[in-house]
Structures are given as structure tokens and as C-alpha cells.
Write a protein that holds these residues in place. Structure first.
Motif, PDB file in Angstrom:
ATOM      1  N   LEU A  89       0.825  -1.206   0.000  1.00 20.40           N
ATOM      2  CA  LEU A  89       0.000   0.000   0.000  1.00 20.40           C
ATOM      3  C   LEU A  89       0.862   1.259   0.000  1.00 20.40           C
ATOM      4  N   ASN A  90       1.892   1.252   0.819  1.00 19.63           N
ATOM      5  CA  ASN A  90       2.764   2.421   0.923  1.00 19.63           C
ATOM      6  C   ASN A  90       3.497   2.680  -0.389  1.00 19.63           C
ATOM      7  N   LYS A  91       3.990   1.622  -1.021  1.00 20.62           N
ATOM      8  CA  LYS A  91       4.699   1.764  -2.288  1.00 20.62           C
ATOM      9  C   LYS A  91       3.768   2.307  -3.374  1.00 20.62           C
ATOM     10  N   ALA A  92       2.556   1.765  -3.456  1.00 17.36           N
ATOM     11  CA  ALA A  92       1.599   2.225  -4.462  1.00 17.36           C
ATOM     12  C   ALA A  92       1.202   3.672  -4.221  1.00 17.36           C
ATOM     13  N   GLN A  93       1.085   4.052  -2.958  1.00 19.60           N
ATOM     14  CA  GLN A  93       0.679   5.415  -2.623  1.00 19.60           C
ATOM     15  C   GLN A  93       1.777   6.426  -2.949  1.00 19.60           C
ATOM     16  N   THR A  94       3.014   6.095  -2.631  1.00 18.03           N
ATOM     17  CA  THR A  94       4.088   7.066  -2.824  1.00 18.03           C
ATOM     18  C   THR A  94       4.613   7.094  -4.253  1.00 18.03           C
ATOM     19  N   LEU A  95       4.784   5.933  -4.886  1.00 19.96           N
ATOM     20  CA  LEU A  95       5.396   5.884  -6.206  1.00 19.96           C
ATOM     21  C   LEU A  95       4.402   6.014  -7.350  1.00 19.96           C
ATOM     22  N   LYS A  96       3.253   5.373  -7.238  1.00 24.21           N
ATOM     23  CA  LYS A  96       2.328   5.318  -8.361  1.00 24.21           C
ATOM     24  C   LYS A  96       1.174   6.305  -8.259  1.00 24.21           C
ATOM     25  N   GLY A  97       1.056   7.008  -7.147  1.00 26.62           N
ATOM     26  CA  GLY A  97       0.022   8.026  -7.025  1.00 26.62           C
ATOM     27  C   GLY A  97      -1.365   7.496  -6.702  1.00 26.62           C
ATOM     28  N   TYR A  98      -1.451   6.308  -6.127  1.00 22.73           N
ATOM     29  CA  TYR A  98      -2.739   5.768  -5.725  1.00 22.73           C
ATOM     30  C   TYR A  98      -3.194   6.397  -4.414  1.00 22.73           C
ATOM     31  N   THR A  99      -4.477   6.267  -4.147  1.00 19.74           N
ATOM     32  CA  THR A  99      -5.068   6.702  -2.894  1.00 19.74           C
ATOM     33  C   THR A  99      -5.615   5.472  -2.189  1.00 19.74           C
ATOM     34  N   ILE A 100      -5.550   5.444  -0.877  1.00 20.69           N
ATOM     35  CA  ILE A 100      -6.114   4.333  -0.107  1.00 20.69           C
ATOM     36  C   ILE A 100      -7.433   4.815   0.473  1.00 20.69           C
ATOM     37  N   VAL A 101      -8.534   4.169   0.074  1.00 18.73           N
ATOM     38  CA  VAL A 101      -9.858   4.597   0.512  1.00 18.73           C
ATOM     39  C   VAL A 101     -10.571   3.463   1.244  1.00 18.73           C
ATOM     40  N   PRO A 102     -11.359   3.797   2.268  1.00 18.70           N
ATOM     41  CA  PRO A 102     -12.183   2.772   2.920  1.00 18.70           C
ATOM     42  C   PRO A 102     -13.448   2.537   2.102  1.00 18.70           C
ATOM     43  N   LEU A 103     -13.831   1.270   1.949  1.00 17.51           N
ATOM     44  CA  LEU A 103     -15.019   0.925   1.168  1.00 17.51           C
ATOM     45  C   LEU A 103     -16.210   0.570   2.041  1.00 17.51           C
ATOM     46  N   ASP A 104     -16.003  -0.294   3.034  1.00 16.26           N
ATOM     47  CA  ASP A 104     -17.119  -0.635   3.920  1.00 16.26           C
ATOM     48  C   ASP A 104     -16.622  -1.186   5.244  1.00 16.26           C
ATOM     49  N   VAL A 105     -17.520  -1.171   6.220  1.00 17.56           N
ATOM     50  CA  VAL A 105     -17.288  -1.795   7.523  1.00 17.56           C
ATOM     51  C   VAL A 105     -18.260  -2.951   7.610  1.00 17.56           C
ATOM     52  N   HIS A 106     -17.747  -4.130   7.947  1.00 19.94           N
ATOM     53  CA  HIS A 106     -18.616  -5.284   8.083  1.00 19.94           C
ATOM     54  C   HIS A 106     -18.207  -6.105   9.296  1.00 19.94           C
ATOM     55  N   LEU A 107     -19.112  -6.944   9.748  1.00 16.25           N
ATOM     56  CA  LEU A 107     -18.846  -7.834  10.867  1.00 16.25           C
ATOM     57  C   LEU A 107     -18.597  -9.232  10.329  1.00 16.25           C
ATOM     58  N   TYR A 108     -17.505  -9.849  10.765  1.00 17.95           N
ATOM     59  CA  TYR A 108     -17.158 -11.198  10.352  1.00 17.95           C
ATOM     60  C   TYR A 108     -16.813 -11.986  11.609  1.00 17.95           C
ATOM     61  N   ARG A 109     -17.646 -12.967  11.935  1.00 23.13           N
ATOM     62  CA  ARG A 109     -17.472 -13.790  13.147  1.00 23.13           C
ATOM     63  C   ARG A 109     -17.375 -12.938  14.407  1.00 23.13           C
ATOM     64  N   GLY A 110     -18.179 -11.900  14.481  1.00 21.68           N
ATOM     65  CA  GLY A 110     -18.228 -11.048  15.661  1.00 21.68           C
ATOM     66  C   GLY A 110     -17.169  -9.969  15.713  1.00 21.68           C
ATOM     67  N   ARG A 111     -16.310  -9.907  14.721  1.00 23.19           N
ATOM     68  CA  ARG A 111     -15.241  -8.904  14.702  1.00 23.19           C
ATOM     69  C   ARG A 111     -15.508  -7.887  13.599  1.00 23.19           C
ATOM     70  N   ALA A 112     -15.160  -6.640  13.882  1.00 20.25           N
ATOM     71  CA  ALA A 112     -15.348  -5.581  12.892  1.00 20.25           C
ATOM     72  C   ALA A 112     -14.170  -5.573  11.936  1.00 20.25           C
ATOM     73  N   LYS A 113     -14.477  -5.595  10.653  1.00 19.74           N
ATOM     74  CA  LYS A 113     -13.457  -5.562   9.608  1.00 19.74           C
ATOM     75  C   LYS A 113     -13.728  -4.369   8.706  1.00 19.74           C
ATOM     76  N   LEU A 114     -12.669  -3.850   8.117  1.00 17.79           N
ATOM     77  CA  LEU A 114     -12.770  -2.710   7.215  1.00 17.79           C
ATOM     78  C   LEU A 114     -12.211  -3.130   5.864  1.00 17.79           C
ATOM     79  N   LYS A 115     -12.997  -2.962   4.815  1.00 21.94           N
ATOM     80  CA  LYS A 115     -12.516  -3.244   3.466  1.00 21.94           C
ATOM     81  C   LYS A 115     -11.950  -1.950   2.910  1.00 21.94           C
ATOM     82  N   ILE A 116     -10.664  -2.002   2.535  1.00 20.64           N
ATOM     83  CA  ILE A 116     -10.000  -0.832   1.978  1.00 20.64           C
ATOM     84  C   ILE A 116      -9.539  -1.166   0.563  1.00 20.64           C
ATOM     85  N   ALA A 117      -9.209  -0.143  -0.209  1.00 16.13           N
ATOM     86  CA  ALA A 117      -8.816  -0.372  -1.591  1.00 16.13           C
ATOM     87  C   ALA A 117      -7.786   0.641  -2.053  1.00 16.13           C
TER      88      ALA A 117
END
Length: 148
Positions: A89-117
Motif C-alpha cells: 500500500l505504501n509503495k503504491a501510494q508514494t510511487l504510483k500516485g494511488y489513494t487508499i480509501v475505505p469501502l465498507d465496515v462489516h462484521l465477520y465472526r463477531g469482529r469488525a473488519k474494514l474493506k480498503i482499496a
């Protein structure tokens, strides 16, 4: 897996290239509030500081039955990712000009997970083109539905 909150603005403003799933470091009243659905990703963004990923601007509302020990609603929260995922993620953000964005928050087996892209920003003409393609597909589906 149940989706609690979705960032629709991210799909509108960015081309989504690659998705990752990250855990969230939360306090007790935060996870209870997430289970009630009091989460908003509208203005959230992700940054990498000293080899750690952090989400900033994510709003988790106060827990209804929480007392004076309730959490701060917009505090920075640490994301749990593998070292090679953070480096990618860091390499793509600094060298290639990508942005890291959050897509959704979901619960999986009682734990909160965040889908990022990893995402590239859309220009205005890209947004218009995507909207045009959607409307054409909608019209085709509408005409096909009328034939049968």
C-alpha cells in the motif's frame, strides 16, 4: 458477513484497483456501537505513519447505554494488516500516485473488519462516461424485460 456501513462516495469518485481486508483496533463501546449500525465512512481516509496504517475521520457514534467511559467519536483508529500488505500500500501510494480509501465496515465472526482499496481518482468526464454507460445498460434491461 454483514455489511454495517458502505462508502458509496468512494465508488463514485475513484476507480477501485485492488481490495484488502483489515481489522480494526477498537475499545469496548465502539464495537457495541458498530453492531448497532452507528458508523459513517463519508469523510474517512487512510494514512500510513511509521509503518502502521491508521484510519482518520471515521465516525462511530456514542453507544446508547455507554456512560462517562464512552469513546471519542472521530478518533484515529489503527488498522491491522500484514507487513507485506502495508508495504504494498505504501509503495503504491508514494510511487504510483494511488489513494487508499475505505469501502465498507462489516462484521465477520463477531469482529469488525474494514474493506480498503487502492484507488485512482476519477475526472469529471470519467464520471459522466460511467453514468452514461449505466443508463444505457438500464435502458437495455428495460427493453429486454418488456419483450418477454
Amino acid at each position: 458477513m454483514s455489511v454495517v456501513a458502505k462508502n458509496r462516495k468512494a465508488y463514485h469518485d475513484y476507480f477501485i484497483e485492488e481490495e484488502f481486508e483489515a481489522g480494526l483496533v477498537l475499545v469496548g463501546t465502539e464495537i457495541k456501537s458498530i453492531r448497532q449500525g452507528h458508523v459513517q465512512l463519508k469523510d474517512a481516509f487512510i494514512s500510513i505513519v511509521n509503518g502502521e496504517t491508521w484510519i482518520k475521520g471515521m465516525h462511530i457514534g456514542h453507544y446508547d447505554q455507554g456512560n462517562r467511559f464512552n469513546h471519542d467519536e472521530t478518533r484515529e483508529r489503527k488498522l491491522l494488516l500484514n507487513r507485506h500488505e502495508i508495504e504494498k500500500l505504501n509503495k503504491a501510494q508514494t510511487l504510483k500516485g494511488y489513494t487508499i480509501v475505505p469501502l465498507d465496515v462489516h462484521l465477520y465472526r463477531g469482529r469488525a473488519k474494514l474493506k480498503i482499496a487502492l484507488a485512482k481518482g476519477k475526472h469529471l468526464y470519467d464520471k459522466r462516461q460511467v453514468e452514461k454507460e449505466r443508463s444505457i445498460k438500464r435502458e437495455i434491461q428495460k427493453s429486454l424485460k418488456g419483450q418477454y
